[in-house]
Design a protein around this motif. Sequence first.
Motif, short mmCIF file in Angstrom:
data_model
loop_
_atom_site.label_atom_id
_atom_site.label_comp_id
_atom_site.label_asym_id
_atom_site.label_seq_id
_atom_site.Cartn_x
_atom_site.Cartn_y
_atom_site.Cartn_z
N SER A 11 0.79 -1.26 -0.11
CA SER A 11 0.12 -0.08 -0.01
C SER A 11 0.81 1.32 -0.01
O SER A 11 1.64 1.46 0.96
CB SER A 11 -0.94 0.08 1.25
N LEU A 12 0.54 1.87 -1.03
CA LEU A 12 1.51 3.15 -1.08
C LEU A 12 1.01 4.34 -0.13
O LEU A 12 1.95 5.24 0.26
CB LEU A 12 1.69 3.78 -2.46
N ILE A 13 -0.23 4.15 -0.12
CA ILE A 13 -0.82 5.28 1.04
C ILE A 13 -0.40 4.96 2.54
O ILE A 13 -0.06 6.00 3.02
CB ILE A 13 -2.68 4.91 1.10
N LYS A 14 -0.21 3.61 2.86
CA LYS A 14 0.32 3.26 4.28
C LYS A 14 1.64 3.56 4.31
O LYS A 14 2.13 4.16 5.27
CB LYS A 14 -0.02 1.97 4.50
N ARG A 15 2.38 3.33 3.24
CA ARG A 15 3.87 3.73 3.19
C ARG A 15 4.01 5.13 3.41
O ARG A 15 4.82 5.51 4.14
CB ARG A 15 4.35 3.16 1.88
N ASP A 16 3.35 5.99 2.73
CA ASP A 16 3.61 7.29 2.67
C ASP A 16 3.02 7.87 4.25
O ASP A 16 3.53 8.74 4.88
CB ASP A 16 2.69 8.25 1.80
N GLY A 17 1.96 7.14 4.72
CA GLY A 17 1.36 7.62 6.23
C GLY A 17 2.74 7.28 7.02
O GLY A 17 2.93 7.93 8.15
N ALA A 75 4.70 10.20 9.33
CA ALA A 75 4.60 10.08 10.84
C ALA A 75 6.18 10.03 11.34
O ALA A 75 6.76 11.03 12.05
CB ALA A 75 4.08 8.86 11.41
N LEU A 76 7.10 9.52 10.67
CA LEU A 76 8.42 9.71 10.90
C LEU A 76 9.04 10.95 10.61
O LEU A 76 9.62 11.58 11.59
CB LEU A 76 9.32 8.56 10.06
N TYR A 77 8.62 11.76 9.74
CA TYR A 77 9.25 13.00 9.36
C TYR A 77 8.58 14.06 10.05
O TYR A 77 9.00 15.44 9.91
CB TYR A 77 9.14 13.45 7.69
N THR A 78 7.44 13.76 10.97
CA THR A 78 6.73 15.00 11.38
C THR A 78 6.57 14.61 12.91
O THR A 78 6.38 15.74 13.67
CB THR A 78 5.06 15.25 10.96
N THR A 131 9.99 17.35 2.64
CA THR A 131 9.58 15.80 2.51
C THR A 131 8.19 15.74 2.76
O THR A 131 7.59 14.92 1.94
CB THR A 131 10.70 14.75 3.28
N PRO A 132 7.84 15.97 4.08
CA PRO A 132 6.24 15.99 4.28
C PRO A 132 5.52 16.64 3.20
O PRO A 132 4.51 15.97 2.86
CB PRO A 132 6.09 16.47 5.52
N ASP A 174 -2.08 -12.50 10.20
CA ASP A 174 -2.31 -11.18 11.13
C ASP A 174 -1.30 -10.65 11.81
O ASP A 174 -1.23 -10.01 12.95
CB ASP A 174 -3.32 -11.75 12.20
N GLN A 175 -0.05 -10.58 11.19
CA GLN A 175 1.19 -10.11 11.52
C GLN A 175 1.23 -8.53 10.85
O GLN A 175 1.04 -8.49 9.87
CB GLN A 175 2.18 -10.78 11.42
N ARG A 176 1.43 -7.45 11.82
CA ARG A 176 1.77 -6.35 11.19
C ARG A 176 3.04 -5.99 10.58
O ARG A 176 4.13 -6.45 11.26
CB ARG A 176 1.51 -5.21 12.26
N PHE A 177 3.24 -5.23 9.45
CA PHE A 177 4.46 -5.23 8.96
C PHE A 177 4.61 -3.57 8.64
O PHE A 177 3.65 -2.80 8.01
CB PHE A 177 4.91 -5.84 7.62
N PRO A 178 5.43 -2.76 8.80
CA PRO A 178 6.62 -3.15 9.90
C PRO A 178 6.25 -3.42 11.33
O PRO A 178 5.05 -2.98 11.36
CB PRO A 178 7.67 -1.80 9.78
N VAL A 179 6.75 -4.10 12.02
CA VAL A 179 6.41 -4.57 13.35
C VAL A 179 6.38 -3.65 14.23
O VAL A 179 5.99 -3.52 15.12
CB VAL A 179 7.43 -5.69 13.79
N GLU A 180 7.53 -2.61 13.95
CA GLU A 180 7.54 -1.37 14.90
C GLU A 180 6.24 -0.76 15.14
O GLU A 180 5.37 -0.35 14.30
CB GLU A 180 8.50 -0.34 14.37
N ASP A 181 5.67 -0.39 16.40
CA ASP A 181 4.77 0.50 16.60
C ASP A 181 4.82 1.66 16.10
O ASP A 181 6.04 2.36 16.09
CB ASP A 181 4.64 0.60 18.16
N VAL A 182 3.85 2.56 15.44
CA VAL A 182 3.86 3.63 14.81
C VAL A 182 4.38 4.72 16.00
O VAL A 182 5.05 5.75 15.60
CB VAL A 182 2.35 4.18 14.50
N HIS A 183 4.14 4.64 17.15
CA HIS A 183 4.43 5.42 18.25
C HIS A 183 6.00 5.65 18.39
O HIS A 183 6.76 6.47 18.67
CB HIS A 183 3.87 5.21 19.44
N SER A 184 6.61 4.52 17.88
CA SER A 184 8.23 4.68 17.81
C SER A 184 8.62 5.54 16.96
O SER A 184 10.00 6.10 17.24
CB SER A 184 8.81 3.20 17.71
N LEU A 185 7.87 5.76 15.78
CA LEU A 185 8.33 6.76 14.88
C LEU A 185 8.47 8.27 15.39
O LEU A 185 9.30 9.18 15.36
CB LEU A 185 7.60 6.79 13.79
N ARG A 186 7.35 8.51 16.56
CA ARG A 186 7.30 9.64 17.15
C ARG A 186 8.51 9.95 18.08
O ARG A 186 8.97 10.89 18.01
CB ARG A 186 5.94 9.65 18.09
#
Length: 173
Positions: A20-26, A30-33, A75-76, A122-134
Amino acid sequence: ERIQDEDLPDYAARVATMRSLIKRDGLLMALYTGLRCEDVRTMRLEQVDWDDETLHLPNPKGGPDAAFTIPLSKTPLQILRRRNDENAKDLGRADGGWCFPGINHKGEVGPVADLRQIDKNDQRFPVEDVHSLRRTWESIANDEGISELDQHVLSNHSFGSHNVNATYISQHI
């Protein structure tokens, strides 16, 4: 926990392989902001001021009284322009004004439910929690000398008796 600086290229390479390019960009947004996952997921194109290069979040954690506006770096802005231009093609229909749209179980367009990809096990990829980007963003901002007050404003943390940012920062040695 943050993603260590030396692991960021590997993280970016893994994210680049997402279907998913949409999820990739999301995730990249999150990482850049340093924004919360919910703020990224529910971001709307009308909240972007293209001329001033800012993003206004009218209903973040804390509700409308905590609304805030952040500047957007190159970048954002590129990510948001790409979503503006490509969402309909990538989603297969109109995006409903969402920066990162998804289609729910009823076939309705709304904000994407999860920025990560879920596989057949039912495994999430990437495994890192999105909050780790914050946490990663806050740590890098600290390493780069962004003032404590600016970190609070940019991350929508309250500024007062407790330094929430300090609990996010993991210094890189």
